[in-house]
Design a protein around this motif. Structure first.
Motif, mmCIF file in Angstrom:
data_model
loop_
_atom_site.group_PDB
_atom_site.id
_atom_site.type_symbol
_atom_site.label_atom_id
_atom_site.label_comp_id
_atom_site.label_asym_id
_atom_site.label_seq_id
_atom_site.Cartn_x
_atom_site.Cartn_y
_atom_site.Cartn_z
ATOM 1 N N GLY A 56 -17.283 11.366 -41.590
ATOM 2 C CA GLY A 56 -16.203 11.756 -42.493
ATOM 3 C C GLY A 56 -15.478 10.559 -43.081
ATOM 4 O O GLY A 56 -14.457 10.712 -43.757
ATOM 5 N N LYS A 93 -13.685 -2.688 -45.384
ATOM 6 C CA LYS A 93 -14.961 -2.129 -45.857
ATOM 7 C C LYS A 93 -14.755 -0.930 -46.788
ATOM 8 O O LYS A 93 -15.705 -0.278 -47.207
ATOM 9 C CB LYS A 93 -15.835 -1.720 -44.668
ATOM 10 N N ARG A 127 -21.356 5.816 -36.121
ATOM 11 C CA ARG A 127 -20.457 5.778 -37.296
ATOM 12 C C ARG A 127 -19.390 6.836 -37.161
ATOM 13 O O ARG A 127 -19.649 7.904 -36.590
ATOM 14 C CB ARG A 127 -21.232 6.031 -38.573
ATOM 15 N N LEU A 128 -18.239 6.556 -37.686
ATOM 16 C CA LEU A 128 -17.180 7.547 -37.685
ATOM 17 C C LEU A 128 -17.474 8.535 -38.809
ATOM 18 O O LEU A 128 -17.429 8.173 -39.990
ATOM 19 C CB LEU A 128 -15.853 6.823 -37.936
ATOM 20 N N HIS A 137 -25.321 13.230 -45.687
ATOM 21 C CA HIS A 137 -24.968 13.942 -46.935
ATOM 22 C C HIS A 137 -24.135 15.160 -46.537
ATOM 23 O O HIS A 137 -23.071 15.022 -45.975
ATOM 24 C CB HIS A 137 -26.283 14.274 -47.655
ATOM 25 N N LYS A 193 -21.170 -3.885 -34.329
ATOM 26 C CA LYS A 193 -22.375 -4.106 -35.152
ATOM 27 C C LYS A 193 -23.653 -3.707 -34.421
ATOM 28 O O LYS A 193 -24.659 -3.349 -35.047
ATOM 29 C CB LYS A 193 -22.464 -5.592 -35.539
HETATM 30 N N1 CMC Z 1 -18.173 4.236 -39.719
HETATM 31 C C1 CMC Z 1 -18.305 2.916 -39.410
HETATM 32 N N2 CMC Z 1 -18.834 1.984 -40.230
HETATM 33 C C2 CMC Z 1 -19.268 2.424 -41.432
HETATM 34 C C3 CMC Z 1 -19.162 3.758 -41.828
HETATM 35 C C4 CMC Z 1 -18.588 4.679 -40.925
HETATM 36 N N3 CMC Z 1 -18.464 5.963 -41.254
HETATM 37 N N4 CMC Z 1 -19.685 3.910 -43.080
HETATM 38 C C5 CMC Z 1 -20.080 2.686 -43.456
HETATM 39 N N5 CMC Z 1 -19.836 1.790 -42.458
HETATM 40 C C6 CMC Z 1 -20.084 0.336 -42.514
HETATM 41 C C7 CMC Z 1 -21.553 0.033 -42.342
HETATM 42 O O1 CMC Z 1 -21.893 -0.182 -40.984
HETATM 43 C C8 CMC Z 1 -21.722 -1.196 -43.196
HETATM 44 O O2 CMC Z 1 -21.261 -2.296 -42.437
HETATM 45 P P1 CMC Z 1 -21.927 -3.761 -42.646
HETATM 46 O O3 CMC Z 1 -21.602 -4.149 -44.055
HETATM 47 O O4 CMC Z 1 -21.220 -4.604 -41.617
HETATM 48 O O5 CMC Z 1 -23.392 -3.594 -42.387
HETATM 49 C C9 CMC Z 1 -20.732 -1.001 -44.349
HETATM 50 O O6 CMC Z 1 -19.726 -0.111 -43.831
HETATM 51 C C10 CMC Z 1 -21.350 -0.374 -45.581
HETATM 52 O O7 CMC Z 1 -22.066 0.815 -45.189
HETATM 53 P P2 CMC Z 1 -23.375 1.350 -45.907
HETATM 54 O O8 CMC Z 1 -24.115 2.231 -44.967
HETATM 55 O O9 CMC Z 1 -24.107 0.190 -46.502
HETATM 56 O O10 CMC Z 1 -22.738 2.192 -47.074
HETATM 57 P P3 CMC Z 1 -23.465 3.304 -47.891
HETATM 58 O O11 CMC Z 1 -22.769 3.369 -49.188
HETATM 59 O O12 CMC Z 1 -24.945 3.113 -47.905
HETATM 60 O O13 CMC Z 1 -23.187 4.621 -47.003
HETATM 61 C C11 CMC Z 1 -22.308 6.651 -46.193
HETATM 62 C C12 CMC Z 1 -22.317 5.631 -47.332
HETATM 63 C C13 CMC Z 1 -21.501 7.892 -46.625
HETATM 64 C C14 CMC Z 1 -23.740 7.133 -45.887
HETATM 65 C C15 CMC Z 1 -21.668 6.006 -44.928
HETATM 66 O O14 CMC Z 1 -20.345 5.576 -45.203
HETATM 67 C C16 CMC Z 1 -21.681 6.937 -43.719
HETATM 68 O O15 CMC Z 1 -22.680 6.997 -42.999
HETATM 69 N N6 CMC Z 1 -20.552 7.692 -43.475
HETATM 70 C C17 CMC Z 1 -20.497 8.649 -42.415
HETATM 71 C C18 CMC Z 1 -21.199 9.927 -42.858
HETATM 72 C C19 CMC Z 1 -20.384 10.720 -43.849
HETATM 73 O O16 CMC Z 1 -19.180 10.935 -43.667
HETATM 74 N N7 CMC Z 1 -21.053 11.192 -44.918
HETATM 75 C C20 CMC Z 1 -20.446 12.061 -45.918
HETATM 76 C C21 CMC Z 1 -20.430 11.476 -47.278
HETATM 77 S S1 CMC Z 1 -19.374 12.421 -48.358
HETATM 78 C C22 CMC Z 1 -20.289 13.842 -48.677
HETATM 79 C C23 CMC Z 1 -21.296 13.694 -49.745
HETATM 80 O O17 CMC Z 1 -20.921 13.379 -50.883
HETATM 81 O O18 CMC Z 1 -22.489 13.913 -49.441
#
Ligand code: CMC
Length: 430
Positions: free
Chosen positions: A304, A358, A301-302, A266, A296
């Protein structure tokens, strides 16, 4: 109410259950499942991905189309034409202020910026190397002990006073947590400055000199606050609502929001972005990190990139990118090695098939992290700044909930543990 109903047939039930379908002013229709409990069922929805926990009029997001509206106004227009305190007014009261209302609002906020003198002794109880978010969780929660003259949450006027206090004092508390960590004297606010400039003054000023605030950087700071002001029912706002639903005081509720925001999934992401850029260290190592993000079997995770609701682009990121370019050029930092890594990473990731497929776009935290670093703000303060900007959103949601009829938040569970069994004395356990 849309007039539509959904029919649910439950195995073993005598008849189908008819559930009302509700329509908002925008967005998908919502099946009202409240009648399920009386029929002995609940819904199962880990992560609340399909659950509306409340009705709200504050913010609308369409993640697929990259739309973010505050009280109906697009975020791009607010970022370009408005300023943070005006958006605060809008979130709190529902309408943009006229000139007189705006002046009065700004005056009241800027007259509440000072904190109780005793609070500085509270800070001195922390280790100097404490994470500023740890300090913020403690200090904001403790505000109720300092301002208990207006804690009757059923009194509209008390709620408003608490809201002003929180909005006005957050930058002061945030800057104090930084000054404490570097052993510098706390700076009193300068109420002749605007909100963002005053924050920069308390962060970077010292009592021996007059602080000079660069207007381009103050504008960037104001935009960072504005773009973080609200984001409907995200984890921290939901934490504030859940805490508030117990009747807890507003300072305790906002402290709950700060705690929820701290996590790297978050608000902690802007800090994690910079930590990761530093780990990458050199442009030549970008492919290695991209490969890890795509693997996988690697939890890496990257940071941002990606968002729970924006599956097209994050409209805040678009505006933030523009501010980021302005700040880097103003400070002559375009050639800074870390910023070059960021720019290259952004380019590679947005063209890479894995990220494109994705729908993982740079989010607001990718650019805000870069701007904050350029402003000279230490990495561990990034989430504190997010919390400062988001305070108004938390307050607006808390206020909206308390002003209407609400129930204590109490999710249910799908129990998968043991069925009843008898206690085994310790000498007979396997
Ligand atoms: N790098 C690599 N792969 C990713 C990433 C990433 N940053 N984010 C999602 N994925 C992949 C994930 O592994 C999954 O792959 P698969 O379908 O093969 O299992 C797919 O994309 C979907 O990911 P998810 O975790 O199911 O998606 P989500 O909607 O639950 O998660 C998120 C959203 C923001 C938690 C996630 O994208 C993440 O961890 N990002 C990095 C952390 C980040 O930048 N967070 C800030 C969010 S913006 C600020 C706010 O509003 O709070």
């Amino acid at each position: 109410m849309s007039g539509k109903t959904a029919r649910l047939s439950i195995p073993g039930a005598a008849a189908e259950l008819e559930l009302p379908v509700l329509s908002g002013t925008m967005g998908p229709d919502v099946v009202d499942v409240q009648a399920l409990t009386a029929n002995g069922y609940f819904t199962y929805d880990p992560g609340f991905v399909s659950t509306a926990s409340c009705e709200s009029r504050i913010t609308y997001i369409d993640g697929d189309r990259g739309i973010l509206l505050h009280r109906g106004y697009p975020i791009e227009q607010l970022a370009e034409k408005s300023d943070y305190l005006e958006v605060c007014y809008l979130l709190m009261y529902g309408e943009l202020p006229d000139a007189g209302q705006k002046k009065r609002f700004v005056d009241v906020v800027m007259r509440h910026t000072m904190v109780h003198e005793q609070l500085q002794f509270f800070y001195r109880g922390f280790r100097r190397d404490a994470h500023p978010m740890a300090i913020m969780c403690g200090v904001v929660g403790a505000l109720s002990a300092f301002y208990h003259d207006a804690l009757n949450i059923t009194d509209e006027e008390h709620r408003e006073i608490a809201a002003f206090r929180l909005l006005a004092k957050m930058p002061t508390l945030a800057a104090m947590s930084y000054k404490y960590s570097i052993g510098m004297p706390f700076m009193y606010p300068d109420n002749t400055l605007d909100y963002a400039s005053n924050f920069l003054h308390m962060m970077f000023g010292n009592p021996c000199e007059k602080t000079k605030i660069n207007p381009v950087l103050a504008r960037a700071m104001d935009r960072i606050f504005l773009l973080h002001a609200d984001h409907e029912q995200n984890a921290s706002t939901s934490a504030v609502r859940l805490t508030g639903s117990t009747g807890a005081n507003p300072f305790a509720c906002i402290a709950a929001g700060i705690a929820a925001l701290w996590g790297p999934a978050h608000g902690g992401a802007n800090e994690a972005v910079l930590t990761q850029l530093e780990q990458i260290g050199d442009e030549s190592r970008i492919p290695e990190f991209i490969a890890r993000a795509k693997d996988k079997n690697d939890p890496f995770r990257l940071m941002g990139f990606g968002h729970r609701v924006y599956k097209n682009f994050d409209p805040r990121a678009k505006v933030m990118k523009q501010t980021c370019d302005e700040v880097l050029s103003e400070l002559g930092l375009e050639k800074d090695p870390l910023f070059r890594i960021a720019q290259k990473l952004e380019r590679i990731a947005t063209e890479d098939e894995y990220f494109v497929q994705k729908k993982l776009y740079p989010n607001v935290d990718f650019y805000s992290g870069i701007i904050l670093r350029a402003l000279g703000i230490p990495t561990n303060m990034f989430t504190v700044i997010f919390a400062t900007g988001r305070t108004i959103g938390w307050i607006a949601h808390w206020h909206e909930m308390i002003s209407a009829s609400y129930k204590i938040g109490r999710p249910r569970q799908l129990y998968t543990g043991y069925t009843p069994r008898d206690y085994v004395p310790i000498d007979r356990r396997p």
